[in-house]
Write a protein that holds these residues in place. Structure first.
Motif, PDB file in Angstrom:
ATOM      1  N   LYS A 234      29.005 -16.647 -23.948  1.00 37.36           N
ATOM      2  CA  LYS A 234      29.812 -15.756 -23.112  1.00 37.36           C
ATOM      3  C   LYS A 234      29.555 -14.290 -23.468  1.00 37.36           C
ATOM      4  CE  LYS A 234      33.553 -19.106 -22.486  1.00 37.36           C
ATOM      5  NZ  LYS A 234      34.998 -19.388 -22.719  1.00 37.36           N
ATOM      6  N   THR A 237      26.110 -13.044 -22.011  1.00 33.30           N
ATOM      7  CA  THR A 237      26.115 -12.829 -20.564  1.00 33.30           C
ATOM      8  C   THR A 237      26.880 -11.562 -20.177  1.00 33.30           C
ATOM      9  OG1 THR A 237      28.043 -14.306 -20.384  1.00 33.30           O
ATOM     10  CG2 THR A 237      25.857 -15.269 -20.030  1.00 33.30           C
ATOM     11  N   LYS A 238      27.816 -11.161 -21.044  1.00 29.99           N
ATOM     12  CA  LYS A 238      28.574  -9.932 -20.786  1.00 29.99           C
ATOM     13  C   LYS A 238      27.941  -8.712 -21.456  1.00 29.99           C
ATOM     14  CE  LYS A 238      33.024 -12.282 -20.198  1.00 29.99           C
ATOM     15  NZ  LYS A 238      34.410 -12.428 -20.693  1.00 29.99           N
ATOM     16  N   LYS A 240      27.813  -7.801 -24.728  1.00 30.03           N
ATOM     17  CA  LYS A 240      28.632  -7.155 -25.750  1.00 30.03           C
ATOM     18  C   LYS A 240      28.064  -7.396 -27.153  1.00 30.03           C
ATOM     19  CE  LYS A 240      31.787  -5.832 -22.767  1.00 30.03           C
ATOM     20  NZ  LYS A 240      32.059  -4.415 -22.461  1.00 30.03           N
TER      21      LYS A 240
END
Length: 262
Positions: A234, A237-238, A240
């Protein structure tokens, strides 16, 4: 090693195997803080690494099953191409393991200066990947070789394997979701191979292998590894990764300072 140390080291292995902060570097730091020599207990090393393998397989079980089925089809489709790229990516680290095994093992001697310096390298790679131009393209065969070289360099404690491979893929302009999947799947082959080699030298039934410690380390690494793997997908995909770069920079700098003042 008591059960609390086994729990802590298992959690460290599970979390840092997937988060881009270097599991090998953190285990070296953990050994220093706890005063534990993991290499003296080969069984524990095999068990916690096996646990992280199982957590990866569980997270990517559908993907692995799909790729496994593709092996039995005589068809040069996307799945077979992906498998071929995974196999190509393994060659660099396999060559390092075969020809430089003793040199690599000599790096795991509690050298905090080395660990700190390499954590700064990891921080730099993650930072560069954040500012790299996003092209969102598929991983090519040349990409897989370059990413494989990044994985080979990550045998040095302090250089994160996932950080190096994911950052390299992002710098090359690869799709975030695809590089995340590729990074986590490409590690299965070398880790399974290395564990099988170590397994022949280990005696899991010996008195030196405390069964409760092995069980504690296994479940700690498995649960924390499963959570970290899902979380990391996650995060990638973001986009960060900068917080991990900052973390590696702080821990790396702290390790270097510790080396010179203690």
């Amino acid at each position: 090693m008591d059960w609390i140390e086994a729990l802590i080291l298992g959690i460290i292995q599970g979390l840092t195997e997937f988060l881009p902060v270097s599991s090998s570097g953190h285990l070296e730091l953990g050994k220093l803080i706890l005063g534990v020599d993991i290499e003296e207990n080969l069984s524990f090393t095999i068990v916690v690494h096996g646990a992280t393998i199982l957590s990866t397989i569980l997270v990517f079980r559908k993907e692995i099953l799909r790729l496994f089925k593709a092996l039995f089809r005589s068809k040069w489709d996307d799945e077979m191409k992906f498998i071929s790229k995974l196999l190509i990516s393994v060659f660099p680290v396999a060559l390092v393991g075969v020809f430089f095994k003793e040199e690599v093992e000599s790096l795991f001697s509690g050298n905090i200066l080395l660990v700190g310096s390499m954590l700064l390298v990891t921080a730099s790679l993650l930072s560069i990947s954040h500012f790299a131009k996003k092209k969102n393209r598929s991983i090519g065969f040349l990409d897989s070789i370059i990413i494989g070289i990044a994985q080979a360099l990550a045998v040095v404690p302090g250089i994160s394997r996932s950080g190096a491979t994911i950052a390299t893929g992002l710098i090359l302009g690869n799709n975030k979701a695809e590089i995340a999947r590729f990074s986590f799947l490409m590690v299965l082959i070398p880790i399974i191979g290395a564990n099988l080699i170590e397994l022949k030298d280990a005696d899991l039934t010996s008195e030196s292998s405390n069964l409760s410690n092995l069980i504690m380390g296994f479940f700690a690494a498995f649960i924390s590894g499963f959570i970290a793997c899902r979380w990391m997908i996650k995060i990638i995909t973001k986009g960060k990764l900068t917080w991990f770069a900052l973390y590696c920079a702080i821990i790396g700098s702290g390790s270097i300072i510790y080396y010179f003042i203690v």
